[in-house]
Write a protein that holds these residues in place. Sequence first.
Motif, PDB file in Angstrom:
ATOM      1  N   LEU A   6       8.161   2.196  44.852  1.00 47.54           N
ATOM      2  CA  LEU A   6       7.214   3.061  45.551  1.00 47.54           C
ATOM      3  C   LEU A   6       8.025   4.090  46.335  1.00 47.54           C
ATOM      4  O   LEU A   6       8.710   3.743  47.302  1.00 47.54           O
ATOM      5  N   VAL A   8       8.046   7.252  48.659  1.00 49.03           N
ATOM      6  CA  VAL A   8       7.100   7.889  49.579  1.00 49.03           C
ATOM      7  C   VAL A   8       7.745   9.122  50.213  1.00 49.03           C
ATOM      8  O   VAL A   8       8.732   9.011  50.945  1.00 49.03           O
ATOM      9  N   CYS A 251      -0.529   6.641  51.397  1.00 45.67           N
ATOM     10  CA  CYS A 251      -0.099   5.289  51.818  1.00 45.67           C
ATOM     11  C   CYS A 251      -0.834   4.794  53.057  1.00 45.67           C
ATOM     12  O   CYS A 251      -0.566   3.682  53.530  1.00 45.67           O
ATOM     13  N   LEU A 254      -2.228   1.125  52.954  1.00 43.48           N
ATOM     14  CA  LEU A 254      -1.464   0.046  52.301  1.00 43.48           C
ATOM     15  C   LEU A 254      -1.307  -1.196  53.170  1.00 43.48           C
ATOM     16  O   LEU A 254      -0.867  -2.238  52.688  1.00 43.48           O
ATOM     17  N   THR A 265      10.053  -0.171  48.345  1.00 43.62           N
ATOM     18  CA  THR A 265       9.645   1.109  48.910  1.00 43.62           C
ATOM     19  C   THR A 265      10.844   1.931  49.356  1.00 43.62           C
ATOM     20  O   THR A 265      11.760   1.395  49.998  1.00 43.62           O
TER      21      THR A 265
END
Length: 268
Positions: A6, A8, A251, A254, A265
């Motif tokens: 993930l 971000v 996000c 989450l 992440t």
Amino acid sequence: MQRVDLVVASDLAGAVQWVAEHLVSASSAAIDARARCRIAFSGGGTPRDLYDLLATPLWRARVDWEYIDAYLSDERYVPSTDPRANYRMLRESLLDHVLIPVRNVHPVPTGGACLADDAARYEAAIKEDFAEDTASGSAVDRRAIPRFDLILMGLGPDGHTGSLFPGSPAVTMTDRCVAGVEPPDAPTPRITFTPKLINAAADVVVLTAGTLKAGALLRTLAAEGDPTETPSRAIQPTHGSYTIVTDLESCERLDAMPLRDGIVTTRV
Ligand code: 6PG
């Protein structure tokens, strides 16, 4: 448990930049290895920023487009010149600005006898293309699932990806790599990669951003969930990498429920 990276970014621009860098490095590695890189590009609105960036002089010079084959991971069932066509968006924003050979551009056929026939034609064409990669005089195994070097996907607010929509039989299809679908909420029929083809890829990247996708991203990554309700959950590459590139807004939710294992992440 399959790993999902993930990534971000602060905003869509940062997410787009990351995917552009990833495409540059992934295509370079594939071309170094096999003098070819087969990429399936996603449709919709979000990737347009990516394609616009890749089309700029500095970026387009970083990809060896002569060795790239461009496909679409899904298409609206309209003529390729139709303003709604993903192919037209990809061509206008990127392919018309780079030196990709015409023979390396593979639009989804949408002018045949019917949706099912065109979906079958696209699958057959893809398998033929990939068979060329492996045919060294040996018999071509058309049962083999083509392994794209990179498949780009999007994410809809309802959790659809490509044209795999909630409740669609294509989400659980195991006998086809490409399907024709008629989503009740989409204005046109669609042709889409199925999970069978997506999950055979060496590298799957989902690019999504914005607060409107926060619920879909949460359902995609939740510990529990049903792929027929959230088709993005059907993306689980068996022998490849899986990366979701997004922004802080997506996000936002989450922490609302337990997430699946295997999420790594990275903040960029
Ligand atoms: C399409 C895409 C579709 C898209 C998502 C996200 O043909 O529209 O295949 O799956 O990726 O709907 O669309 P946006 O990026 O425009 O939000």
